[in-house]
Design a protein around this motif. Structure first.
Motif, PDB file in Angstrom:
ATOM      1  N   VAL A 283       0.876  -1.175   0.000  1.00 49.51           N
ATOM      2  CA  VAL A 283       0.000   0.000   0.000  1.00 49.51           C
ATOM      3  C   VAL A 283       0.915   1.227   0.000  1.00 49.51           C
ATOM      4  O   VAL A 283       2.098   1.129   0.299  1.00 49.51           O
ATOM      5  CB  VAL A 283      -0.923   0.039   1.236  1.00 49.51           C
ATOM      6  N   THR A 284       0.345   2.366  -0.353  1.00 47.07           N
ATOM      7  CA  THR A 284       1.123   3.602  -0.354  1.00 47.07           C
ATOM      8  C   THR A 284       0.573   4.531   0.709  1.00 47.07           C
ATOM      9  O   THR A 284      -0.624   4.803   0.740  1.00 47.07           O
ATOM     10  CB  THR A 284       1.047   4.263  -1.744  1.00 47.07           C
ATOM     11  N   LEU A 289       5.073   6.617   0.776  1.00 46.09           N
ATOM     12  CA  LEU A 289       5.952   5.482   1.046  1.00 46.09           C
ATOM     13  C   LEU A 289       5.225   4.180   0.689  1.00 46.09           C
ATOM     14  O   LEU A 289       4.110   3.946   1.131  1.00 46.09           O
ATOM     15  CB  LEU A 289       6.335   5.473   2.533  1.00 46.09           C
ATOM     16  N   GLU A 290       5.875   3.348  -0.134  1.00 44.51           N
ATOM     17  CA  GLU A 290       5.259   2.072  -0.507  1.00 44.51           C
ATOM     18  C   GLU A 290       5.712   1.001   0.477  1.00 44.51           C
ATOM     19  O   GLU A 290       6.906   0.820   0.704  1.00 44.51           O
ATOM     20  CB  GLU A 290       5.672   1.699  -1.932  1.00 44.51           C
ATOM     21  N   VAL A 291       4.747   0.306   1.063  1.00 43.15           N
ATOM     22  CA  VAL A 291       5.101  -0.630   2.121  1.00 43.15           C
ATOM     23  C   VAL A 291       4.110  -1.796   2.138  1.00 43.15           C
ATOM     24  O   VAL A 291       2.923  -1.628   1.858  1.00 43.15           O
ATOM     25  CB  VAL A 291       5.170   0.111   3.484  1.00 43.15           C
TER      26      VAL A 291
END
Lengths: 413, 413
Positions: A283-284, A289-291
């Protein structure tokens, strides 16, 4: 004949494997342990020496290894002169390690099916998806490869075979029940790497019933069991490796796996899953931040290894096998009870790691002494269960049986 | 006299403020809306035009603004000729926006206390920590600054003052009760930004009782209320801005705030909080990525704005005020009931945003027509509640009262 052992992995199960190999290094040989993070291997070796676990003076060395790299694994096997590889790394490295064993002609074993990290959940036929494709290659190379030789899969497969060999004439049902009645004292924790642990329960539940695969949702089918020592416990039908291999051997029997879960575990799991926090899809955040949510949940949860010192209570894992004996309906429950505290005192790990880590060492000893050195690929139920169960009785995992004649130790004399 | 309005923020409440300002742009004037993301402002203006909400032809322009930058805010106020700033941005920008209003001599209002993003939870005395330090500066500059003029704080402060002015001689208890009996149909969602929403409940709960601050844990003190329309509902004592300002005006009264929560909400909240997923402190994943768990939870949850179309049911927010009247014990419940679906049909937002967004527009109209243009800083209970409640009756938030004489509309004729 003594055989040198290379342990791959440095988690809770690897810790148990290391201690147990050390306790039997008179029948095994030089010991090596390798993982991506060498310092974890050093920590395990240090704990082995702290407990004075080495039965006789001998080698125990740590190595850094990317186990996904077949040629690196093969190089390390050659360099260390290892003849048995005990793979207790992540389920993502099975195939690369197996290939290295075939290439170098040494024995291989693992405790769980291979998984593709890109998939949420592997679908049956599990062993046929990856490992069994190497059956011919193993036979051709004369390589003993024992698949799934932890407790479940592993010992429970031997229990099914023991029921066949010893107690029943025909088998109509095999229910494997895994209850952890222990307590770690934390609000919530998983007993293995949360990433692997949750994967077991996020997909479809597969069981073998009526001669075909049946599908259910996780926590859809629950049943209260009344088991020796741990008493009444609720367990839920789950997918598990051994359902596939046992269904392959006993295609006319129903084969189901039941995992015990308390209401609290199910509630926490349901909340996390429903919100999407167990997802492997990134998810962003609002900040860009993409995590991967599951990796954040993992970072928030206690490290499974940290649970061991405070863990109390017992596990009970066994097979309820039903069928006929002398033309009459009969059933038998073959099981082990393990104690978390005793496991920690002996090897510094909790009972769940203990039950998973002792069996592959037993298998290594049986390969070293020749009784299981079959020079081909085998699941545990393909092998004679008696030497395995006899050895486990002596090295920490005693087997008992409960049937119409009572509840007693299984002893082959 | 018409006064131009600058709206700061572009969330669910800003959407309501924009629609309501447009519906009254004959008494207000040119309208402007500014936020970090200009496209969100454009979306809001587009929705205003879609609904044909502009009462008379006029200006409604979008601007990009970093509201933490006082001089940027002051520049925009000057550039747009705004005379009233309605700050419905994050609670982190109150002080920078207020400073800009003092610098430019224009009216200011907000709907929640200032917060320091680095703190999990602000401790009382809330208004005295930040806003009230600017009282003298406002008075010197002749600036009307109305603090906390949403529904709660805001309308509920006016209700307390109305109880003082109209219904009771002495006040001994003020219990503000906020019940959302609506349903968004999702597994779990927050009605405002989850980051802000959860902050309200993760710290200590403060209440004013027996002439002093009392501390409790969240969900420690619960009580079932039986309210008009929404019926029996469980609410829990929570900290809330208006407890401080009302305790300051009525120091001898007990002042408590009660927020309604269903068991499901509490369960999900408890799981997330217990695991550490509501933490604002970063954790590091096994892969070395540093990430704030709360921001990941926020990314997984539904966008609060997305809930509006499917939201059904009603809210009930009011003050149960106890004291004496003519020497006898007396109590009065002053309240509003709002409907999620009606709010969405009118302004494209759910009822909770609606109840928070209509009151500041009423205050802006009262500043424009002079009745609340007090040229100093004020909390809502410092101002005459009658014109405010009368106006709210006409523009979407009718007030009712329930006491010994029955349940009836509050109407000043």
């Amino acid at each position: 004949m003594k055989k040198n052992v290379l342990i791959i992995g440095a988690g809770g199960v690897a810790q148990v494997v290391a201690h147990k190999c050390a306790q039997h290094n008179d029948v095994l040989g030089a010991l090596h342990i390798a993982s991506r993070t060498k310092s974890k291997c050093n920590d395990i070796i240090a704990s082995v020496h702290e407990k004075g676990a080495m039965k006789v003076a001998g080698t125990f060395e740590a190595h850094a290894l990317d186990a996904k790299d077949t040629s690196a694994v093969a190089d390390l096997i050659r360099k260390t002169g290892s003849q048995i590889v005990i793979n207790v790394g992540t389920p993502y490295v099975n195939m690369s390690v197996l290939d290295a064993c075939i290439e170098t002609g040494v024995a291989y074993m693992d405790t769980a099916i291979h998984e593709d990290p890109a998939k949420i959940c592997e679908t049956p036929p599990w062993y046929a998806n990856y490992e069994w494709k190497k059956r011919e290659a193993c036979e051709k190379a004369g390589v003993t490869a024992i698949l799934g030789v932890g407790f479940d899969p592993g010992v429970v497969n031997a229990y099914a075979r023991l029921a066949e060999d010893q107690y029943l004439d025909t088998i109509t049902e095999i229910d494997i029940v895994d209850i952890n009645a222990g307590s770690h004292g934390k609000y919530f924790a998983t007993n293995f790497d949360p990433e692997i642990n949750f994967r077991e329960f996020t997909g479809t539940v597969y069981s073998w019933q009526g001669g075909e695969w049946r599908e259910n949702r996780m926590f859809e089918v629950g049943k209260e069991w009344d088991l020796p020592v741990v008493g009444k416990q609720k367990a839920y039908m789950s997918g598990h490796d051994e359902v596939h291999s046992l269904a392959n051997r006993y295609p006319k029997a129903d084969v189901r796996f039941w995992m015990g879960f308390g209401d609290h575990y199910i509630n926490v799991f349901t909340v996390l899953k429903s919100i999407g926090l167990l997802s492997e899809q990134p998810v962003t955040t609002a900040e860009g931040l993409e995590v991967v949510p599951l990796k954040v949940v993992k970072a928030c949860l206690p490290d499974p290894a940290s649970l061991a010192p405070g863990y109390t209570g017992k596990t009970c894992i066994g097979d309820l096998v039903k069928g006929t004996k002398d033309g009459k309906r009969a059933e038998v429950f073959i099981y082990n009870v393990a104690d978390h505290k005793e496991a920690f005192n002996e090897v510094g790990s909790q009972g769940i790691s203990y039950t998973a880590g002792v069996p592959p060492v037993a298998a290594a000893i049986l390969i070293a002494n020749g009784s299981w050195d079959v020079k081909k690929m085998a699941n545990v139920e393909d092998l004679d269960p008696k030497p395995f169960i006899s050895l486990l009785n002596r090295i920490g995992l005693p087997t008992r049986v409960k049937d119409a004649e009572g509840d007693r130790a299984v002893d082959f004399g």
